[in-house]
Scaffold this motif. Structure first.
Motif, PDB file in Angstrom:
ATOM      1  N   GLY A 132      15.109  33.018  20.788  1.00  0.00           N
ATOM      2  CA  GLY A 132      16.427  32.948  21.625  1.00  0.00           C
ATOM      3  C   GLY A 132      17.126  31.962  21.022  1.00  0.00           C
ATOM      4  N   ASP A 162      19.771  38.925  24.873  1.00  0.00           N
ATOM      5  CA  ASP A 162      19.678  38.170  26.602  1.00  0.00           C
ATOM      6  C   ASP A 162      21.101  38.337  26.827  1.00  0.00           C
ATOM      7  N   GLU A 179      14.842  46.414  25.228  1.00  0.00           N
ATOM      8  CA  GLU A 179      14.123  47.495  24.520  1.00  0.00           C
ATOM      9  C   GLU A 179      13.643  48.646  25.201  1.00  0.00           C
TER      10      GLU A 179
HETATM   11  O1  KG4 Z   1      10.447  32.391  20.930  1.00  0.00           O
HETATM   12  P1  KG4 Z   1      10.943  32.412  22.388  1.00  0.00           P
HETATM   13  O2  KG4 Z   1       9.908  32.599  23.384  1.00  0.00           O
HETATM   14  O3  KG4 Z   1      11.895  31.190  22.639  1.00  0.00           O
HETATM   15  C1  KG4 Z   1      12.843  30.383  21.809  1.00  0.00           C
HETATM   16  O4  KG4 Z   1      12.226  29.660  20.992  1.00  0.00           O
HETATM   17  O5  KG4 Z   1      13.830  30.722  21.741  1.00  0.00           O
HETATM   18  O6  KG4 Z   1      11.876  33.451  22.083  1.00  0.00           O
HETATM   19  C2  KG4 Z   1      12.625  34.219  23.556  1.00  0.00           C
HETATM   20  C3  KG4 Z   1      13.632  35.202  22.901  1.00  0.00           C
HETATM   21  C4  KG4 Z   1      14.748  35.449  24.340  1.00  0.00           C
HETATM   22  O7  KG4 Z   1      15.938  35.624  23.741  1.00  0.00           O
HETATM   23  C5  KG4 Z   1      13.977  37.158  24.457  1.00  0.00           C
HETATM   24  O8  KG4 Z   1      15.086  37.890  25.023  1.00  0.00           O
HETATM   25  C6  KG4 Z   1      13.667  37.302  23.224  1.00  0.00           C
HETATM   26  O9  KG4 Z   1      12.866  36.398  22.517  1.00  0.00           O
HETATM   27  N1  KG4 Z   1      12.694  38.652  23.082  1.00  0.00           N
HETATM   28  C7  KG4 Z   1      12.836  39.891  22.795  1.00  0.00           C
HETATM   29  C8  KG4 Z   1      12.047  40.724  22.952  1.00  0.00           C
HETATM   30  N2  KG4 Z   1      11.049  39.999  23.700  1.00  0.00           N
HETATM   31  C9  KG4 Z   1      11.529  38.748  23.686  1.00  0.00           C
HETATM   32  N3  KG4 Z   1      14.074  40.106  21.917  1.00  0.00           N
HETATM   33  C10 KG4 Z   1      14.256  41.538  21.654  1.00  0.00           C
HETATM   34  N4  KG4 Z   1      13.283  42.412  21.874  1.00  0.00           N
HETATM   35  C11 KG4 Z   1      11.970  41.995  22.686  1.00  0.00           C
HETATM   36  N5  KG4 Z   1      11.046  42.825  22.773  1.00  0.00           N
END
Ligand code: KG4
Ligand code: ZN
Length: 325
Positions: A132, A162, A179
């Motif tokens: 994110g 998001d 997705e």
């Molecule tokens: O690594 P993370 O838990 O937190 C950060 O370090 O930012 O990543 C969260 C991010 C969110 O923006 C979420 O929408 C994205 O990862 N995310 C995805 C998917 N699952 C989580 N983005 C695209 N497709 C997915 N299946």
């Protein structure tokens, strides 16, 4: 054993890892997704308050192992200042009361070591980190020798999912929602321009695509949203693939990994797998439960930092919200 704490964004998590065996002895995570969902994104002050409630509750379950702890590891960079502080203050308090040092951990290194939970690290390797907060291509030689070779000029890959979900009123986090919706849609119905497709730069950008999607959302009814979601996911991923292809021209991959919350995206995983095939490169992925933020990955990274003598006095642990690798 090392007790590790993660609170850089909206997940409160604590883990305990055994130093000699790398075994994950304890791991718990309380996610705040529901609380932030109504706002379509993370509200920092709310996140901070929720960490202040959740972290002590989880820590209570860790008391049986307190006497065996050699250090407290904590994410101190990068992340939201008001949430990082919740974990760091807890780490400092534990350090004082148990008389053991603190190991500060960079969250991005944590994501990279999410690949190696309960395992030896397989290095060197090139990593695509998609979360994110970040979209980065990183060459990893060792724990202390990592180089970012490409990064985003604005939004991150996960953040763009998001924001699109927010435009469609779907909630947060948008990644899995978009997705899923994309599976019902026709990706060919909208022809969004792939960001930076004409640029020789190996860099990422999502703000232009986000605006193209906004116009499509505003001009169409809800029944068309799955087609928009499918076209958006295809274009956002095609952007990553075009830049990876460019990078592979000068540096052919032997071992490649995708990490971070958005590495759970199956369309992205399949697209990267296809372009790696001609190179016969090995693709490493984290277990799904370790893709998004968690303390197990912070504990695994801390094993490396501990070996390198990076355990410090609680008085010298800075908080760096905007730090890079
Ligand atoms: O690594 P993370 O838990 O937190 C950060 O370090 O930012 O990543 C969260 C991010 C969110 O923006 C979420 O929408 C994205 O990862 N995310 C995805 C998917 N699952 C989580 N983005 C695209 N497709 C997915 N299946
Ligand atoms: Zn993260």
């Amino acid at each position: 054993m090392i007790l590790s704490i993660e609170s850089s964004c909206d997940d409160s998590s604590i883990a305990i890892t055994e130093i000699a065996t790398k075994k994950l002895i304890y791991h718990k995570k309380i996610s705040q997704e529901l609380e932030h969902s109504v706002y379509g994104g993370v509200v920092p002050e709310l996140a901070s308050r929720l960490h202040a409630e959740a972290l002590p509750r989880i820590l209570g379950e860790c008391e049986p192992w307190f006497s065996q702890l050699k250090a407290i590891a904590v994410t101190n960079e990068p992340g939201l200042g008001v949430t990082l502080i919740e974990g760091v203050v807890m780490a400092k308090a534990l350090s004082i009361s148990l008389g053991i040092p603190v190991i500060p951990i960079n969250h991005l290194k944590g994501h990279i070591y999410s690949l190696f939970i309960e395992q030896e690290a397989l290095l060197p390797l090139t990593v695509l980190l998609v979360s994110g907060g970040h979209t980065q291509l990183i060459e990893v030689k060792s724990y202390s020798d990592m180089k970012t070779v490409a990064t985003t000029m604005d939004d991150s890959y996960g953040e763009s999912f998001d924001k699109v979900a927010k435009m469609m009123g779907l909630g947060y986090p948008g990644g899995p929602l978009i997705e899923n919706m994309a599976q019902e849609g026709d990706p060919g119905r909208f022809a969004f321009t792939v960001p930076l497709w004409q640029s020789p730069l190996i860099a990422f950008s999502y703000s232009g695509l986000k605006n193209q999607v906004r116009l499509a959302v505003e001009a169409n009814s809800v029944s068309v949203y799955p087609d928009i979601a499918a076209a958006f996911q295809k274009t956002a991923t095609e952007h990553v693939i075009q830049k990876l292809k460019k990078y592979f021209k000068s540096t052919s991959p032997k071992r490649f990994a995708i990490v971070g919350g958005a590495s759970a995206n199956l369309y992205l995983r399949e697209s990267v797998t296809k372009i790696l095939a001609p190179y016969k490169a090995e693709l490493l992925l984290s277990e799904l439960k370790f893709c998004s933020d968690n303390a197990a990955m912070i504990g695994r990274a801390a094993l490396e930092a501990y070996k390198l003598g990076e355990a410090k006095s609680y008085e010298s642990i800075p908080i760096n919200p905007r730090c890079k690798l």
